[in-house]
Design an enzyme around this catalytic site. Structure first.
Site, PDB file in Angstrom:
ATOM      1  N   THR A   1       0.695  -1.143  -0.163  1.00  0.00           N
ATOM      2  CA  THR A   1      -0.033  -0.102  -0.047  1.00  0.00           C
ATOM      3  C   THR A   1       0.846   1.186  -0.042  1.00  0.00           C
ATOM      4  O   THR A   1       2.042   1.173   0.255  1.00  0.00           O
ATOM      5  CB  THR A   1      -0.895   0.027   1.312  1.00  0.00           C
TER       6      THR A   1
ATOM      7  N   ALA B   1       2.286   5.301  -7.616  1.00  0.00           N
ATOM      8  CA  ALA B   1       1.317   3.960  -8.303  1.00  0.00           C
ATOM      9  C   ALA B   1       2.069   3.715  -9.577  1.00  0.00           C
ATOM     10  O   ALA B   1       1.940   2.371  -9.914  1.00  0.00           O
ATOM     11  CB  ALA B   1      -0.101   4.469  -8.424  1.00  0.00           C
TER      12      ALA B   1
ATOM     13  N   CYS C   1       5.666   1.945  -7.922  1.00  0.00           N
ATOM     14  CA  CYS C   1       5.333   0.648  -7.063  1.00  0.00           C
ATOM     15  C   CYS C   1       4.281  -0.277  -7.280  1.00  0.00           C
ATOM     16  O   CYS C   1       3.110  -0.023  -7.624  1.00  0.00           O
ATOM     17  CB  CYS C   1       4.865   1.148  -5.516  1.00  0.00           C
TER      18      CYS C   1
ATOM     19  N   THR D   1       1.071  -0.719  -5.329  1.00  0.00           N
ATOM     20  CA  THR D   1       0.184   0.655  -5.172  1.00  0.00           C
ATOM     21  C   THR D   1      -0.749   0.820  -6.494  1.00  0.00           C
ATOM     22  O   THR D   1      -0.041   0.888  -7.406  1.00  0.00           O
ATOM     23  CB  THR D   1       0.996   1.753  -5.083  1.00  0.00           C
TER      24      THR D   1
END
Length: 174
Positions: free
Chosen positions: A4, A159, A162, A165
């Protein structure tokens, strides 16, 4: 903490907390639209989590109870949660981080009960946290974006880097 990204940005008298929606189980994406940020204590406190979902919900409940006990005093509630987290045998096994903010303070509460208030008013947790943090710092320094816009754009940048994410981003602002 894998899986996350949550970022908090205090800028121009506002505070924003943003989190992505992806939940992973091992190497598999299990959910795309999870809500990892929420409003607490009469909508005067924002909180977000990274780590185990079940552990985070336990900590949200504990933190919300502390906020009620201390009448919305964010720092006092965080310190008391940190103390309990360090000393309670059950809580010590929880694997999660919290980022909490109100109009005056922004804090990270770690798994060992430490509480950190960043100097620059920006905090990020989770696997994409370092990317979001770097992006937010650059955006604060070089744009005239609002706290909410900075949080959203920093999350989009994280995002794109990663794999844990996604860009289903929820932003809450005070």
């Amino acid at each position: 903490m894998e899986g996350t990204t949550v970022i908090a940005v205090r800028h121009q008298g506002r505070v924003a907390l943003a989190g992505d929606g992806q939940v992973t189980f091992g190497n598999t994406v299990m959910k795309h639209k999870a809500r990892k940020v929420r409003r607490l204590y009469q909508d005067r406190v924002l909180a977000g989590f990274a780590g185990s979902v079940a552990d985070a919900f336990t900590l949200f409940e504990k933190f919300e109870a502390k906020l009620e006990t201390y009448h919305g005093n964010l720092q006092r509630a965080a310190v008391e949660l940190g103390k309990e987290w360090r000393t309670d045998r059950f809580l010590r096994r929880l694997e999660a981080l919290l980022v909490v903010a109100d109009k005056e303070h922004l804090l990270i509460i770690s798994g060992n009960g430490e509480i950190v208030e960043p100097d620059d008013g920006i905090a990020a947790i989770g696997s994409g946290g370092p990317y979001a943090l770097a992006a937010a710092r650059a955006l604060v320094a070089h744009t005239s974006m609002t706290a909410g816009e900075i949080a959203r754009e920093a999350m989009n940048i994280a995002a794109s880097i990663c794999i844990y994410t996604n860009n289903n981003i929820i932003v809450e602002e005070l």
